[in-house]
Design an enzyme around this catalytic site. Structure first.
Site, short mmCIF file in Angstrom:
data_model
loop_
_atom_site.label_atom_id
_atom_site.label_comp_id
_atom_site.label_asym_id
_atom_site.label_seq_id
_atom_site.Cartn_x
_atom_site.Cartn_y
_atom_site.Cartn_z
N GLY A 71 0.82 -1.21 0.00
CA GLY A 71 0.00 0.00 0.00
C GLY A 71 0.85 1.26 0.00
O GLY A 71 0.53 2.24 -0.68
N SER A 209 -3.47 -3.20 -0.80
CA SER A 209 -2.34 -3.85 -0.13
C SER A 209 -2.70 -5.31 0.14
O SER A 209 -3.77 -5.59 0.70
CB SER A 209 -2.05 -3.13 1.19
OG SER A 209 -1.11 -3.87 1.93
N GLY A 210 -1.80 -6.23 -0.22
CA GLY A 210 -2.09 -7.66 -0.05
C GLY A 210 -2.33 -8.06 1.39
O GLY A 210 -3.24 -8.84 1.68
N THR A 247 11.98 -6.93 -11.02
CA THR A 247 11.43 -8.28 -11.24
C THR A 247 10.27 -8.51 -10.28
O THR A 247 10.35 -8.19 -9.09
CB THR A 247 12.54 -9.34 -11.03
OG1 THR A 247 13.57 -9.04 -11.96
CG2 THR A 247 12.03 -10.75 -11.25
N CYS A 336 5.59 6.42 16.72
CA CYS A 336 6.24 7.54 16.03
C CYS A 336 7.73 7.22 15.90
O CYS A 336 8.19 6.17 16.30
CB CYS A 336 5.99 8.84 16.77
SG CYS A 336 6.87 8.95 18.31
N1 PLP Z 1 -3.07 2.84 3.57
C1 PLP Z 1 -3.83 2.44 4.59
C2 PLP Z 1 -5.20 3.00 4.75
C3 PLP Z 1 -3.34 1.50 5.49
O1 PLP Z 1 -4.10 1.10 6.52
C4 PLP Z 1 -2.03 1.00 5.30
C5 PLP Z 1 -1.45 0.05 6.28
O2 PLP Z 1 -1.79 0.07 7.45
C6 PLP Z 1 -1.29 1.45 4.21
C7 PLP Z 1 -1.84 2.37 3.36
C8 PLP Z 1 0.10 0.95 3.95
O3 PLP Z 1 0.07 -0.34 3.38
P1 PLP Z 1 1.36 -1.30 3.46
O4 PLP Z 1 1.48 -1.74 4.88
O5 PLP Z 1 1.01 -2.43 2.52
O6 PLP Z 1 2.51 -0.52 2.98
#
Ligand code: PLP
Length: 392
Positions: A71, A209-210, A247, A336
């Site tokens: 994500g 996001s997987g 890749t 943080c």
């Molecule tokens: N966006 C949202 C709303 C999320 O909750 C998260 C992960 O908590 C992300 C993006 C980031 O995804 P990733 O952990 O796959 O980088």
């Protein structure tokens, strides 16, 4: 001790069917999908099968999907990919996003802002919703991108993204300009139906996001609508139609494809309604059992699995630790840079005081959560809150 996992918004368990699908791609099927020989062609076809499965889940075409590492990368690729070219050419550009985005969007926006981009951060209502009229008022003739999440990771509140995208396109048309719309759908995918030809036909970019949808960590997708130009984040090979060099993570992509098929089937059944009732059972049980408990974002439509509760007079971080000792995994705020836990910026943006935000706990169910687990949580959580009260 049987552990009760109520932190599915942090990461979901990988489903056994997903593990089975990916297993051969760690062993006998190891070819590079860019190789012309049999071994490469086998993995190429697995990658394309996965792409087709995700396209079916989102009702888009397979060519519109770019595989990423998750994500965070999808969000960064969307924001930077659209906006960096304007910064490079010194053309005025404006981004509208919100104060309740995940840091993957917020910090990407702040980084572009430091490089000269104009950014508006819309505030949510006290229910954690972005008001479409506030968005409309913030649009400017040089706005280039609107990025608003579909479901919030802390509260589960579902944002009116379909309406926001419609209003944005109508404004762009009136002003003879082009404004793209991105939505971070990481917490909405596989929980809600997403139709990029129907309700979300005005959305140009969408992140998934997987590991929020029962596939492993380190896998993701960015939907890029046909015709949208993106500057790549990475430079290298011509992978993913020149949009993401590197890749492919074949086992991860196969897993994500299988997870998308399972999500597609799941959404067609009564399972989402059952998950909502289980979440409501937990929520109403806790509200009834613990005096002075409030539901954050209570007036918003929410994804089926998430509840965010405020236990007055209780420090949620202490509660989290006490629950963990008793086998319950929940979540509070975000770590943080210093490693300390900060209260959620989402709850603060909704107008909660720091003390209120520090007494709020997120509980997020998965598809595998059982009634027995929720009943057990309904015994443990009230008793733990009462104990913390008696100590304070
Ligand atoms: N966006 C949202 C709303 C999320 O909750 C998260 C992960 O908590 C992300 C993006 C980031 O995804 P990733 O952990 O796959 O980088």
């Amino acid at each position: 001790m049987h552990r009760i996992y109520l932190d599915a918004n942090a990461t979901t368990p990988v489903l056994p069917e997903v593990v089975d699908a990916m297993r051969p791609f760690w062993s006998e099927s190891f070819g590079n999908p860019s190789s012309a020989h049999h071994s490469g062609q086998r993995t190429r076809s697995a990658v394309e099968h996965a792409r087709a499965s995700i396209a079916q889940l989102l009702n888009c075409t397979a060519k519109e999907l770019v595989f990423t590492s998750g994500g965070t990368e999808s969000d960064n690729l969307a924001l930077s990919g659209v906006l960096q070219p304007f910064l490079d050419s010194k053309e005025p550009a404006h981004l509208i996003t919100t104060q309740i985005e995940h840091h993957a969007v917020l910090y990407a926006a702040e980084s572009l802002q430091r490089r000269g981009l104009e950014v508006t951060y819309l505030a949510p209502t006290s229910d954690g919703l972005i008001d479409p009229t506030a968005l409309e008022a913030a649009l400017k003739p040089h706005t280039k991108l609107v990025s608003i999440m579909l479901a919030n990771n802390e509260t589960g509140a579902i944002q009116p993204v379909g309406k926001i995208a419609r209003l944005t396109k109508a404004y762009a048309e009136r002003n003879a300009t082009q404004i793209l719309v991105h939505t971070d759908a990481v917490q909405a995918a596989a929980k809600l139906p997403i139709d990029l030809t129907g309700e979300f036909k005005n959305v140009d970019l969408l992140s998934l996001s997987g590991h929020k949808m029962y596939a492993p960590q380190g896998t993701g997708v960015l939907f890029v609508r046909k015709g949208v130009q993106l500057a790549p984040l990475f430079h290298g090979g011509p992978h993913e139609r020149q949009r993401r060099a590197g890749t492919e993570n074949v086992p991860g992509i196969v897993a994500l494809g299988r997870a998308a098929e399972l999500a597609h089937q799941w959404l067609l059944t009564t399972a989402p309604a059952t998950l909502t009732s289980l979440r409501d059972h937990l929520e109403t049980g806790l509200l009834a059992a613990i005096p002075h408990t409030h539901l954050n974002a209570d007036a918003s439509p929410r994804v089926p699995n998430t509840t965010n509760l405020r236990f007055q007079g209780v420090d949620a971080e202490s509660l989290l630790i006490a629950l963990d000792i008793q086998g319950i995994a929940a979540s509070f705020g975000a770590a943080c840079q210093s490693g300390a836990t900060e209260p959620s910026h989402v709850l603060l943006a909704m107008g909660l005081t720091s003390t209120e935000a520090r007494s709020s706990l997120r509980l997020s169910l998965s598809r595998l959560t059982t009634v027995e687990e929720i009943d057990r949580a309904l015994e443990i959580i009230p008793a733990t809150v009462a104990r913390l009260h008696s100590l304070s």
